[in-house]
Design a protein around this motif. Structure first.
Motif, PDB file in Angstrom:
ATOM      1  N   ILE A  78       0.856  -1.181   0.000  1.00 21.17           N
ATOM      2  CA  ILE A  78       0.000   0.000   0.000  1.00 21.17           C
ATOM      3  C   ILE A  78       0.894   1.233   0.000  1.00 21.17           C
ATOM      4  CG2 ILE A  78      -1.873   1.233   1.140  1.00 21.17           C
ATOM      5  CD1 ILE A  78      -2.552  -1.381   2.617  1.00 21.17           C
ATOM      6  N   ILE A  79       0.670   2.107  -0.981  1.00 21.90           N
ATOM      7  CA  ILE A  79       1.493   3.306  -1.146  1.00 21.90           C
ATOM      8  C   ILE A  79       0.592   4.536  -1.097  1.00 21.90           C
ATOM      9  CG2 ILE A  79       2.990   4.581  -2.737  1.00 21.90           C
ATOM     10  CD1 ILE A  79       3.827   1.854  -3.929  1.00 21.90           C
ATOM     11  N   VAL A  80       0.984   5.531  -0.328  1.00 22.16           N
ATOM     12  CA  VAL A  80       0.300   6.827  -0.326  1.00 22.16           C
ATOM     13  C   VAL A  80       1.223   7.841  -0.989  1.00 22.16           C
ATOM     14  CG1 VAL A  80      -0.520   8.747   1.083  1.00 22.16           C
ATOM     15  CG2 VAL A  80      -1.190   6.414   1.653  1.00 22.16           C
ATOM     16  N   MET A  81       0.704   8.508  -2.039  1.00 20.11           N
ATOM     17  CA  MET A  81       1.463   9.514  -2.769  1.00 20.11           C
ATOM     18  C   MET A  81       0.919  10.896  -2.430  1.00 20.11           C
ATOM     19  SD  MET A  81       3.753   7.858  -4.451  1.00 20.11           S
ATOM     20  CE  MET A  81       4.348   9.249  -5.421  1.00 20.11           C
ATOM     21  N   ASP A  82       1.706  11.657  -1.663  1.00 23.81           N
ATOM     22  CA  ASP A  82       1.328  13.005  -1.263  1.00 23.81           C
ATOM     23  C   ASP A  82       1.941  13.994  -2.260  1.00 23.81           C
ATOM     24  OD1 ASP A  82       0.929  15.456  -0.105  1.00 23.81           O
ATOM     25  OD2 ASP A  82       1.885  14.963   1.803  1.00 23.81           O
ATOM     26  N   ASP A  83       1.083  14.714  -2.983  1.00 23.34           N
ATOM     27  CA  ASP A  83       1.565  15.586  -4.058  1.00 23.34           C
ATOM     28  C   ASP A  83       1.942  16.967  -3.527  1.00 23.34           C
ATOM     29  OD1 ASP A  83       2.304  16.110  -6.635  1.00 23.34           O
ATOM     30  OD2 ASP A  83       0.279  16.563  -7.356  1.00 23.34           O
ATOM     31  N   ALA A  84       2.911  16.971  -2.596  1.00 18.77           N
ATOM     32  CA  ALA A  84       3.443  18.218  -2.021  1.00 18.77           C
ATOM     33  C   ALA A  84       2.367  19.022  -1.311  1.00 18.77           C
ATOM     34  CB  ALA A  84       4.125  19.061  -3.107  1.00 18.77           C
ATOM     35  N   SER A  85       1.583  18.354  -0.479  1.00 20.72           N
ATOM     36  CA  SER A  85       0.516  19.033   0.265  1.00 20.72           C
ATOM     37  C   SER A  85       1.094  20.045   1.250  1.00 20.72           C
ATOM     38  CB  SER A  85      -0.317  18.017   1.053  1.00 20.72           C
ATOM     39  OG  SER A  85      -0.965  17.117   0.197  1.00 20.72           O
ATOM     40  N   THR A  86       0.361  21.132   1.439  1.00 24.38           N
ATOM     41  CA  THR A  86       0.704  22.059   2.517  1.00 24.38           C
ATOM     42  C   THR A  86       0.009  21.634   3.805  1.00 24.38           C
ATOM     43  OG1 THR A  86      -1.112  23.500   1.824  1.00 24.38           O
ATOM     44  CG2 THR A  86       1.068  23.999   0.952  1.00 24.38           C
ATOM     45  N   THR A  87      -1.077  20.862   3.670  1.00 24.50           N
ATOM     46  CA  THR A  87      -1.770  20.287   4.822  1.00 24.50           C
ATOM     47  C   THR A  87      -1.011  19.048   5.295  1.00 24.50           C
ATOM     48  OG1 THR A  87      -3.888  21.027   3.960  1.00 24.50           O
ATOM     49  CG2 THR A  87      -3.942  19.294   5.628  1.00 24.50           C
ATOM     50  N   PRO A  88      -0.709  18.905   6.585  1.00 26.51           N
ATOM     51  CA  PRO A  88       0.020  17.720   7.077  1.00 26.51           C
ATOM     52  C   PRO A  88      -0.743  16.423   6.769  1.00 26.51           C
ATOM     53  CG  PRO A  88      -0.048  19.431   8.746  1.00 26.51           C
ATOM     54  CD  PRO A  88      -0.983  19.869   7.661  1.00 26.51           C
ATOM     55  N   VAL A  89      -0.047  15.472   6.191  1.00 24.72           N
ATOM     56  CA  VAL A  89      -0.671  14.208   5.804  1.00 24.72           C
ATOM     57  C   VAL A  89       0.041  13.019   6.437  1.00 24.72           C
ATOM     58  CG1 VAL A  89      -1.245  12.693   3.863  1.00 24.72           C
ATOM     59  CG2 VAL A  89      -1.510  15.167   3.618  1.00 24.72           C
ATOM     60  N   PHE A  90       1.354  13.107   6.565  1.00 24.48           N
ATOM     61  CA  PHE A  90       2.148  11.961   6.997  1.00 24.48           C
ATOM     62  C   PHE A  90       1.702  11.394   8.336  1.00 24.48           C
ATOM     63  CE2 PHE A  90       5.969  10.480   9.379  1.00 24.48           C
ATOM     64  CZ  PHE A  90       6.108   9.265   8.729  1.00 24.48           C
ATOM     65  N   GLU A  91       1.502  12.257   9.328  1.00 29.07           N
ATOM     66  CA  GLU A  91       1.145  11.778  10.661  1.00 29.07           C
ATOM     67  C   GLU A  91      -0.210  11.067  10.654  1.00 29.07           C
ATOM     68  OE1 GLU A  91       1.384  14.806  13.588  1.00 29.07           O
ATOM     69  OE2 GLU A  91       3.540  15.154  13.322  1.00 29.07           O
ATOM     70  N   LEU A  92      -1.146  11.575   9.855  1.00 27.56           N
ATOM     71  CA  LEU A  92      -2.459  10.941   9.777  1.00 27.56           C
ATOM     72  C   LEU A  92      -2.353   9.553   9.146  1.00 27.56           C
ATOM     73  CD1 LEU A  92      -5.438  11.593  10.445  1.00 27.56           C
ATOM     74  CD2 LEU A  92      -5.712  12.318   8.070  1.00 27.56           C
ATOM     75  N   VAL A  93      -1.561   9.445   8.079  1.00 30.48           N
ATOM     76  CA  VAL A  93      -1.351   8.147   7.427  1.00 30.48           C
ATOM     77  C   VAL A  93      -0.669   7.182   8.386  1.00 30.48           C
ATOM     78  CG1 VAL A  93      -0.125   6.949   5.567  1.00 30.48           C
ATOM     79  CG2 VAL A  93      -1.272   9.125   5.100  1.00 30.48           C
ATOM     80  N   ASN A  94       0.347   7.668   9.075  1.00 29.93           N
ATOM     81  CA  ASN A  94       1.114   6.831   9.992  1.00 29.93           C
ATOM     82  C   ASN A  94       0.282   6.380  11.189  1.00 29.93           C
ATOM     83  OD1 ASN A  94       3.896   5.814  10.162  1.00 29.93           O
ATOM     84  ND2 ASN A  94       3.883   6.814  12.170  1.00 29.93           N
ATOM     85  N   SER A  95      -0.701   7.190  11.587  1.00 27.13           N
ATOM     86  CA  SER A  95      -1.512   6.864  12.765  1.00 27.13           C
ATOM     87  C   SER A  95      -2.350   5.612  12.556  1.00 27.13           C
ATOM     88  CB  SER A  95      -2.438   8.042  13.101  1.00 27.13           C
ATOM     89  OG  SER A  95      -3.442   8.201  12.103  1.00 27.13           O
ATOM     90  N   ILE A  96      -2.677   5.309  11.300  1.00 26.00           N
ATOM     91  CA  ILE A  96      -3.521   4.144  11.029  1.00 26.00           C
ATOM     92  C   ILE A  96      -2.774   3.047  10.280  1.00 26.00           C
ATOM     93  CG2 ILE A  96      -4.431   4.995   8.819  1.00 26.00           C
ATOM     94  CD1 ILE A  96      -7.133   3.878   9.582  1.00 26.00           C
ATOM     95  N   GLY A  97      -1.665   3.422   9.604  1.00 27.27           N
ATOM     96  CA  GLY A  97      -0.959   2.429   8.787  1.00 27.27           C
ATOM     97  C   GLY A  97       0.504   2.284   9.096  1.00 27.27           C
TER      98      GLY A  97
END
Length: 666
Positions: free
Chosen positions: A383-402
C-alpha cells in the motif's frame, strides 16, 4: 467607432424570431419523419437511461416530444427519469400527462401510485393503484402496493385481503409476506415464532430496499424487524448503516451501541463509528475507532500493528525517490512509461494499491481503512500513499492508522493529478495496480473477488473492473452502476469504453505489464486521462468484469471535477482524449467509435454548460460551448445547439448573446 442603433429588446426579438423560425422548420421536418425515425431516437434514449446517462436520455426524450408532443412512451419515460433524478413534482406532471394520453396504460397508473406512495400520499396512491387493478386484475405488485397504501391508512383488514390475494399468485413473495406479517402484528395476531420469522423477512426486505437506494423504506423495514425481534443484531447494524447514510449520526451510534450489548467484538461497529467521527472532524477519535475495528476484523493488521507499535517514527518525511523517465509511442502520441520491476517475480506481491492525496484529509482515513480491512499481508499487497506536495500535514495521519504497513511518499514539488498517478504507479512492484483517490473507498471483497478471477485468467487480460456506487460527501449512495453484464471477459468492450467513460477509477485495476507496454497517464489530460488510458489498454488487451458492487466514488463540491466543470475546462480534456485515441484505434474501429463519441459528448457538453451558466461564470460557458462545437460541428449538432438555446435554463445565455450583438460595430 460607430455602433449599431438596434436596442437590446430588438436584438432579443430578432433572436426569438430566429428561434421560432428554427422551431417552425423543426416542426415541418418532424411532420415528415416516419414512425421508424422517432422509434430510433426513443430506443437510443432508453439505452442512455439504462446506462445511467440521465442527462443524455432527457435530451433525447425531449427530442421525441418536439416531434410528437403527445407521444405516451416519451411522456412516461420522462416521468420515470424525473423520479430517478429526485424531482417528484415534475415526475407527477409527466406521468399524469401520460395517463391522460393513454388511460389504458397499466404501467403508467402503477408508476403514479408508486410515486405517490413514496410521497406518503396514501389516499392518492390508492386511487392510482385501483385504476391499474381494473386494467390488470391479476397483478401481484398492484395487489401488494395497494395493500400497503391501505395499511398506511389504518385499513388493516382490507390490506390483509389484498396481501393474501397477492400471495395466492406468488406464495414466495418476500415483500408481500413481510407486509402481511406487519399488518397481523399491528393487530396482535402473531406468536413468538411467527414474530422471529417476520423479523428476518423485514430485515431481508430492508437490505433489498437499501440496495435499490430506497433508504427511507429500508429504515422502516429494519425498525419493523427490531420491533418484531429486539435482539436481531443484523437488523441493528443495518439500521445504523442506513441512518448514517442519511446523516442521522446520533441515532446511528445508538443502533451501533445496541450491537455492542449483543456482541462486544463486532468490529464493523468501530469502523462505522470511525466514519461518523471523521465526518464530525474528530480525527483522533476516528483514528482510535478505525484501529479498534481493523484489529477485530483483520488479524494480519492486528499482528502488524502490534509488531510496529514500538518502532520509531521517522524524523523526516519520506521523499519520493527519483524515477527514471521514459516514453512510449502509441498511435501518433507519446506517453510516459514506467520501468519494469527488477525483483524476482516470486517475491512480488499480487496487489499494489496507490492512494493519491493533495491537501485534503477529510476522507483519507476512511479510504485507507477500507483497504487495510482487506490487507492480506505484505507478501500479497503493498500500500502506497502519494502526497503531491501538500501544505496540509498528511504523513502523521497516514502513519496513525498504517504505521509499518503503508509506504508514504511526498513529492518535492506538485506534479498534478496525472503526474502523481504516474509517480505512484512507477513505484509499484505488484502484478496488478489499483489507484484510489483519497476521498474514495472500496467495499468488502474487492481484492479477494478480483484476485480469485485474475489469477486464473489469461495474459490477454490487461485490466478489470467491478460494479460501483457513487456516494455524496456524507457517504449516502446516489446511484449504483452495473456497467457491463455477466462475470468474465467483457465482449466488445472497446466499442463500449470508446464511446464514453462509464467507469470510475476506484472500480478499475490494471495489469502492471500493460502500463509497461503502453505507458501510463497523459499529463495533458487532467479530467479524462483515466478514460484515455482505458481506451488505450482496451485497444490491445481484454478486460475482465466482476459484476458485484465493490467500489465507491465520492461526489462533492471540493473535488477536481467540480472545479473543471465550473471553468469549462473539462470539455477540453474530453476533446483531446477523443483526438488522441482516434490515432491509435484500428482503422475499422476508429471512424465509427470516434463519430459516436463526438455525438455523445456534444450533447453531454451542452447539458453540462448549464453548470457554469447557473454559477454566473460566463467565461466557463463560452469555453464549454467552444469545445462542444470543436467536438462536433456538424449541421445536426448546430441544430441541436439552437434547440438547446430555446430552453428556459439557457435564458441568461440568450441575454448574453443579445448584449454582445448590440455592441458589435457596424
Amino acid at each position: 467607432m460607430k455602433t449599431t442603433n438596434i436596442s437590446e429588446s430588438q436584438v432579443k426579438s430578432l433572436i426569438q424570431i430566429a428561434v421560432q423560425k428554427h422551431q417552425s422548420r423543426q416542426k415541418d421536418e418532424a411532420e415528415a419523419l416516419d414512425k421508424t425515425e422517432v422509434a430510433e431516437i426513443l430506443q437510443l434514449a432508453v439505452q442512455q437511461q439504462r446506462g445511467n446517462r440521465l442527462v443524455e436520455a432527457e435530451l433525447l426524450y425531449s427530442q421525441v416530444l418536439e416531434k410528437q408532443p403527445d407521444h405516451p412512451e416519451a411522456l412516461y419515460s420522462l416521468g420515470m427519469l424525473a423520479q430517478q433524478m429526485g424531482q417528484p413534482q415534475t415526475a407527477e406532471q409527466w406521468l399524469s400527462a401520460a395517463s391522460q394520453i393513454q388511460p389504458d396504460s397499466v404501467k403508467t397508473w402503477f408508476s403514479l401510485g408508486n410515486l405517490r406512495l413514496v410521497q406518503e400520499q396514501f389516499s392518492e396512491a390508492e386511487k392510482a393503484y385501483r385504476q391499474a387493478l381494473v386494467l390488470a386484475p391479476n397483478s401481484l405488485p398492484i395487489y401488494n402496493n395497494l395493500g400497503y397504501a391501505l395499511q398506511q391508512q389504518g385499513l388493516f383488514e382490507e390490506a390483509i385481503n389484498y396481501y393474501q390475494k397477492a400471495l395466492e399468485l406468488k406464495p414466495d413473495s418476500i415483500e408481500t409476506e413481510a407486509n402481511l406479517g406487519n399488518a397481523l402484528h399491528a393487530q396482535g395476531k402473531l406468536s413468538s415464532n411467527q414474530q422471529m420469522h417476520y423479523a428476518q423477512l423485514n430485515n431481508k426486505l430492508g437490505v433489498a430496499r437499501k440496495k435499490a437506494l430506497d433508504l427511507k423504506n429500508a429504515v422502516t423495514c429494519y425498525k419493523q424487524a427490531i420491533a418484531l425481534q429486539p435482539d436481531l443484531l443484523e437488523a441493528h447494524y443495518n439500521l445504523g448503516l442506513a441512518l448514517q447514510e442519511q446523516g442521522e449520526f446520533e441515532e446511528a451510534i445508538a443502533s451501533y451501541k445496541k450491537i455492542l450489548e449483543l456482541n462486544a467484538n463486532y468490529g464493523e461497529f468501530y469502523l462505522n463509528v470511525g466514519k461518523i467521527y471523521q465526518q464530525q472532524n474528530q480525527m483522533q477519535k476516528a483514528v482510535s475507532a478505525y484501529q479498534q475495528g481493523l484489529k477485530l476484523i483483520n488479524s494480519h493488521y492486528a499482528k502488524a500493528l502490534a509488531a510496529n507499535e514500538d518502532a520509531e517514527i521517522p524524523q523526516q518525511v519520506p521523499v519520493t525517490p527519483t524515477i527514471p523517465q521514459g516514453e512510449v509511442i502509441v498511435g501518433q502520441y507519446s506517453f510516459p512509461t514506467i520501468p519494469t520491476v527488477a525483483d524476482d517475480t516470486d517475491k512480488r506481491p499480487f496487489w499494489s494499491v496507490v492512494v493519491t492525496v493533495y491537501n485534503r484529509t477529510d476522507y483519507l482515513l476512511e479510504c485507507l481503512a477500507s483497504v487495510l480491512a482487506q490487507w492480506p499481508g505484505e507478501e500479497q499487497m503493498e500500500i502506497i500513499v502519494m502526497d503531491d506536495a501538500s501544505t496540509t500535514p498528511v504523513f502523521e495521519l497516514v502513519n496513525s492508522i498504517g504505521k509499518g504497513i503503508i509506504h508514504y511518499y511526498r513529492n518535492p514539488q506538485n506534479l498534478g493529478l496525472p503526474g502523481n498517478w504516474n509517480a505512484g504507479v512507477a513505484l509499484t512492484r505488484g502484478h496488478w495496480v489499483h489507484l484510489l483517490h483519497d476521498d474514495d473507498y472500496i467495499l468488502p471483497g474487492f481484492y479477494s473477488r478480483l484476485q480469485e478471477s485474475l489469477e486464473g485468467c489469461s495474459d490477454s487480460v490487461g485490466a478489470a473492473f467491478t460494479g460501483y456506487q457513487n456516494i455524496n460527501e456524507k457517504g449516502k449512495v446516489i446511484f449504483s452502476q452495473q456497467v457491463y453484464g455477466q462475470r468474465g471477459i467483457a465482449q466488445n468492450w472497446l466499442q463500449n469504453i470508446g464511446l464514453a467513460n462509464s467507469l470510475i477509477m476506484p472500480a478499475v485495476v490494471i495489469r502492471r505489464e500493460a502500463h509497461e507496454q503502453l505507458g501510463v497517464y497523459h499529463p495533458e489530460l487532467i479530467y479524462t486521462s483515466d478514460w484515455e488510458v482505458y481506451k488505450r489498454i482496451a485497444s490491445v488487451y481484454d478486460w475482465w468484469y466482476e459484476p458485484e458492487t465493490l467500489a465507491c466514488y465520492r461526489e462533492h463540491a471540493n473535488n477536481v471535477t467540480t472545479e473543471l466543470l465550473l471553468s469549462g475546462k473539462q470539455m477540453i480534456s474530453i476533446r483531446r482524449a477523443i483526438e488522441i485515441s482516434e490515432s491509435y484505434l484500428s482503422t475499422e474501429d476508429s471512424a465509427q467509435i470516434t463519430a459516436q463519441s463526438r455525438i455523445y459528448y456534444f450533447l453531454y457538453c451542452l447539458k453540462l454548460t448549464l453548470i457554469p451558466l447557473q454559477a454566473g461564470n460566463m467565461a466557463g460557458v463560452w469555453q464549454a460551448l467552444e469545445e462542444a462545437l470543436k467536438i462536433d460541428r456538424s449541421p445536426e449538432a448546430v441544430a441541436k445547439l439552437f434547440s438547446w438555446l430555446t430552453l428556459q435554463e439557457a435564458a441568461p445565455l440568450r441575454d448574453e448573446i443579445a448584449s454582445r450583438i448590440i455592441s458589435l460595430p457596424l
